[in-house]
Design an enzyme around this catalytic site. Structure first.
Site, PDB file in Angstrom:
ATOM      1  N   ASP A 126     -17.778 -78.489  17.945  1.00 18.89           N
ATOM      2  CA  ASP A 126     -17.282 -77.400  17.096  1.00 18.89           C
ATOM      3  C   ASP A 126     -15.877 -76.995  17.547  1.00 18.89           C
ATOM      4  O   ASP A 126     -15.682 -76.552  18.683  1.00 18.89           O
ATOM      5  CB  ASP A 126     -18.254 -76.215  17.208  1.00 18.89           C
ATOM      6  N   ASN A 130     -13.878 -74.690  15.765  1.00 19.38           N
ATOM      7  CA  ASN A 130     -13.422 -73.356  15.350  1.00 19.38           C
ATOM      8  C   ASN A 130     -14.376 -72.222  15.704  1.00 19.38           C
ATOM      9  O   ASN A 130     -14.215 -71.090  15.227  1.00 19.38           O
ATOM     10  CB  ASN A 130     -13.111 -73.338  13.833  1.00 19.38           C
ATOM     11  N   ASP A 182     -17.491 -71.565  14.932  1.00 20.23           N
ATOM     12  CA  ASP A 182     -18.501 -71.009  14.008  1.00 20.23           C
ATOM     13  C   ASP A 182     -19.904 -71.576  14.272  1.00 20.23           C
ATOM     14  O   ASP A 182     -20.838 -71.322  13.509  1.00 20.23           O
ATOM     15  CB  ASP A 182     -18.090 -71.234  12.540  1.00 20.23           C
ATOM     16  N   ASP A 204     -17.313 -79.849  13.600  1.00 19.43           N
ATOM     17  CA  ASP A 204     -16.322 -79.999  12.525  1.00 19.43           C
ATOM     18  C   ASP A 204     -15.273 -81.051  12.897  1.00 19.43           C
ATOM     19  O   ASP A 204     -15.305 -81.631  13.991  1.00 19.43           O
ATOM     20  CB  ASP A 204     -15.663 -78.642  12.213  1.00 19.43           C
ATOM     21  N   ASP A 262     -19.877 -92.657   5.162  1.00 18.31           N
ATOM     22  CA  ASP A 262     -21.218 -92.853   4.627  1.00 18.31           C
ATOM     23  C   ASP A 262     -21.127 -92.787   3.104  1.00 18.31           C
ATOM     24  O   ASP A 262     -20.583 -91.830   2.565  1.00 18.31           O
ATOM     25  CB  ASP A 262     -22.136 -91.735   5.141  1.00 18.31           C
ATOM     26  N   ASP A 300     -25.906 -95.857   2.347  1.00 14.29           N
ATOM     27  CA  ASP A 300     -27.205 -95.212   2.539  1.00 14.29           C
ATOM     28  C   ASP A 300     -28.280 -95.780   1.597  1.00 14.29           C
ATOM     29  O   ASP A 300     -28.042 -95.894   0.385  1.00 14.29           O
ATOM     30  CB  ASP A 300     -27.003 -93.720   2.243  1.00 14.29           C
ATOM     31  N   GLU A 319     -27.842 -99.765   4.618  1.00 12.13           N
ATOM     32  CA  GLU A 319     -29.088 -99.335   5.257  1.00 12.13           C
ATOM     33  C   GLU A 319     -30.254 -99.824   4.401  1.00 12.13           C
ATOM     34  O   GLU A 319     -30.254 -99.641   3.187  1.00 12.13           O
ATOM     35  CB  GLU A 319     -29.138 -97.807   5.366  1.00 12.13           C
ATOM     36  N   ASP A 359     -31.548 -90.638  12.374  1.00  8.62           N
ATOM     37  CA  ASP A 359     -32.867 -90.642  11.738  1.00  8.62           C
ATOM     38  C   ASP A 359     -34.016 -90.928  12.696  1.00  8.62           C
ATOM     39  O   ASP A 359     -35.169 -90.994  12.269  1.00  8.62           O
ATOM     40  CB  ASP A 359     -32.910 -91.699  10.618  1.00  8.62           C
TER      41      ASP A 359
HETATM   42  C1  GLC Z   1     -30.982 -92.405   4.835  1.00 16.74           C
HETATM   43  C2  GLC Z   1     -30.273 -91.466   5.771  1.00 16.74           C
HETATM   44  C3  GLC Z   1     -31.132 -90.275   5.984  1.00 16.74           C
HETATM   45  C4  GLC Z   1     -31.342 -89.604   4.655  1.00 16.74           C
HETATM   46  C5  GLC Z   1     -31.891 -90.575   3.622  1.00 16.74           C
HETATM   47  C6  GLC Z   1     -31.757 -90.019   2.246  1.00 16.74           C
HETATM   48  O1  GLC Z   1     -32.135 -92.919   5.361  1.00 16.74           O
HETATM   49  O2  GLC Z   1     -29.936 -92.111   6.952  1.00 16.74           O
HETATM   50  O3  GLC Z   1     -30.617 -89.381   6.922  1.00 16.74           O
HETATM   51  O4  GLC Z   1     -32.212 -88.520   4.796  1.00 16.74           O
HETATM   52  O5  GLC Z   1     -31.215 -91.777   3.612  1.00 16.74           O
HETATM   53  O6  GLC Z   1     -30.418 -89.945   1.900  1.00 16.74           O
END
Ligand code: GLC
Length: 552
Positions: free
Chosen positions: A21, A23, A25, A29, A98, A200, A253, A327
């Site tokens: 972090d 700043n 809060d 970030d 991502d 993702d 993924e 995850d």
């Molecule tokens: C992927 C991500 C995970 C997310 C899921 C839905 O598995 O790594 O964190 O919850 O997709 O987007």
């Protein structure tokens, strides 16, 4: 093997909310990231993967995106992002984003317009009328995160599909306009200078026509109709065309992926759709049903997964190596031992990073962060574990499920990074958004930096070792003692060199005997997690979680 740059790098994953972090809060970030670029450089990695930085209501902490071409105000703004990107590039570090396009947030402007049938957004999502005169959802699918996979929307008077949480409506990739949007998003970030994407759950984007009922299971029912769906390869080839115009790489993924199927996506050559792929098989050696139901750790299961992927991809495609991300609970708490944190941490690091592929390291992994245990389940934030708890409570009972929730929650990996032994572990000067692991005085980056024998310093050494020894990048792989329940032994061979990696997954002393054709006394021990080296005959008795790497 060609010289594609992504094969020769080590990637560091940042889950921004808990990284640092800047700043005060209480939320990590981009200013915080900027302040740690030298730390990342010093680790020796070549690339950063940012978990989502975009504006999001955080129903799934950024994996529910409300605006794809912006930065969440909690993290900064586009200008600050650019500063971080330039800062990384100046240090020779690439940056990947991502790309979450299986679904958006329900607060995304597209969804808000789609539910009101405003063109061109009407068919951006998967809308259906209910069965039985609209009273029942369109089919029996269950979401991964929250009960049924369909939610009725009063405004539109139809149900929308959400394979994940209710606030994550699935996009309709069968609509060419949606695919154009995805390409625009890719171009937006690539034009800004990013070096690629982690895509993702990308293998979920094509749903079977007619959306037939799924095989009845308690969670994720219907998945056989959208994992590797009918048009997946077509759509990914379209997205690939964008990527090809840039010097970038894409890692997809892919839950429930086998190497046979993976090859359809990642085989090198004309038809390649993704450069790399995250599969889950080696992460399922102590659990079933998507991580929730824990079973005793089986080293044999883990080894089989690694070996299969090493062998199957050889010469055809490139492996993705990881043992942690946002995850999964922390690996030392799962496959290693908190009592032997440093020893098992080093062993696990060498175990996966000396295989062939591109290694990924998740924030905090390099300093040996471990799972957290919170007294009250309400203190957890993870939508996934809340759902699983409710689903499985009926089957296994409350007490057992409370335990399962604690050990399987993704929150284990999402506690703030422990930078120092000082206030709030040096993560923030404010009130941290989530609980800090109480072991921060013992486990923190500052302490790890000052100890030459620390896990952090071992990671640095290992990353250097990979770069200095071509055998890691190019060598053949062969496993020994496949049936051992305690030892993982493999060799890598390249030109006239042989490297033997010996990893013990137990605190018990196990008699290790070098495989036929090896004479340990002639080898050079190049890496290990204990100072002294005892050899007895052509082997040794392992110390807790001992790891040794010999070069011949
Ligand atoms: C992927 C991500 C995970 C997310 C899921 C839905 O598995 O790594 O964190 O919850 O997709 O987007």
């Amino acid at each position: 093997m060609d010289n594609k740059w992504y094969k020769d790098i080590c990637v560091y994953q940042i889950w921004p909310r808990s990284f640092c972090d800047g700043n005060g809060d209480g939320i990590g970030d981009l200013e915080g990231v900027y302040s740690k670029l030298d730390y990342i450089k010093d680790l020796g990695v070549d690339c950063i993967w940012f978990s989502p930085l975009y504006p999001s209501p955080n129903a799934d902490f950024g994996y529910d995106i409300a605006d794809y071409k912006n930065i969440h105000p909690e993290y900064g703004d586009l200008e600050l992002f650019k500063k971080v990107l330039d800062g990384a590039h100046e240090r020779g570090i690439k940056v990947i984003m991502d790309l979450v396009v299986n679904h958006t947030s329900d607060e995304c402007d597209w969804f808000q317009k789609s539910r009101r049938r405003i063109e061109p957004y009407t068919d951006y999502y998967i809308w259906r009328k209910g069965r039985d005169g609209g009273k029942k959802p369109p089919n029996n699918w269950l979401s991964m995160f929250e009960g049924g996979a369909w939610e009725y929307d009063e405004v539109r008077g139809e149900y929308y599909l959400h394979v994940f949480a209710k606030k994550q409506p699935d996009l309709n990739h069968d609509n060419p306009k949606v695919r154009e949007e995805v390409k625009e998003i890719m171009k937006f970030w690539l034009d800004m200078g990013v070096d690629g994407f982690r895509e993702d759950v990308i293998t979920f984007i094509s749903k079977k026509e007619g959306l037939p009922n799924g095989f009845p299971i308690p969670s994720a029912c219907g998945m056989e109709h959208y994992i590797n769906g009918p048009h997946i390869h077509e759509y990914l080839k379209e997205y690939r065309e964008v990527a090809k115009q840039y010097d970038c790489f894409c890692v997809g993924e892919a839950p429930m992926m086998t190497p046979e199927t993976a090859l359809k996506y990642i085989t090198e050559g004309e038809n390649q759709e993704l450069d790399l792929m995250f599969h889950f098989q080696h992460m399922e050696a102590d659990c079933i049903m998507m991580d929730f139901i824990h079973v005793p750790f089986s080293l044999i299961r883990m080894k089989k997964a690694f070996t299969r992927w090493q062998n199957m991809l050889k010469g055809k495609a490139w492996n993705t190596l990881y043992i942690e991300n946002h995850d999964h609970p922390r690996i030392i708490s799962r496959y290693g031992s908190e009592a032997y944190r440093t020893e098992s941490g080093k062993m696990l690091a060498a175990m996966y990073m000396l295989q062939q592929g591109t290694p990924f390291i998740y924030q905090g992994q390099e300093i040996g962060m471990t799972n957290i245990s919170l007294p009250d389940l309400d203190m957890y934030e993870d939508v996934f574990v809340k759902n699983n708890y409710n689903v499985f409570k009926k089957i296994f009972g409350k007490k057992r499920c409370e335990h399962l929730a604690r050990i399987s929650t993704r929150d284990n990996a999402r506690t703030p990074v422990q930078w120092t032994g000082g206030e709030n572990a040096g993560f923030t000067t404010g009130k941290p958004w989530f609980y800090i692991n109480p072991n921060y005085k013992e486990v923190n980056a500052e302490k790890e930096m000052s100890d030459p024998h620390s896990l952090l310093n071992f990671y640095k050494k290992l990353i250097r070792f990979r770069k200095e020894n071509e055998i890691v990048l190019k060598g053949d792989y062969k496993e020994y003692y496949e049936n051992s329940k305690n030892l993982y032994v493999y060799e890598r061979t390249y030109n006239n060199q042989r490297m033997l990696v010996i990893c013990s997954f137990t605190e018990k002393g196990v008699a290790f005997e070098a495989p036929k054709g090896y004479d340990l006394s002639k080898g050079v021990k190049v890496l290990g997690n204990y100072e002294s080296e005892h050899i007895c005959g052509n082997g040794f008795k392992t110390r807790p979680y001992e790891m040794r790497v010999y070069m011949f």
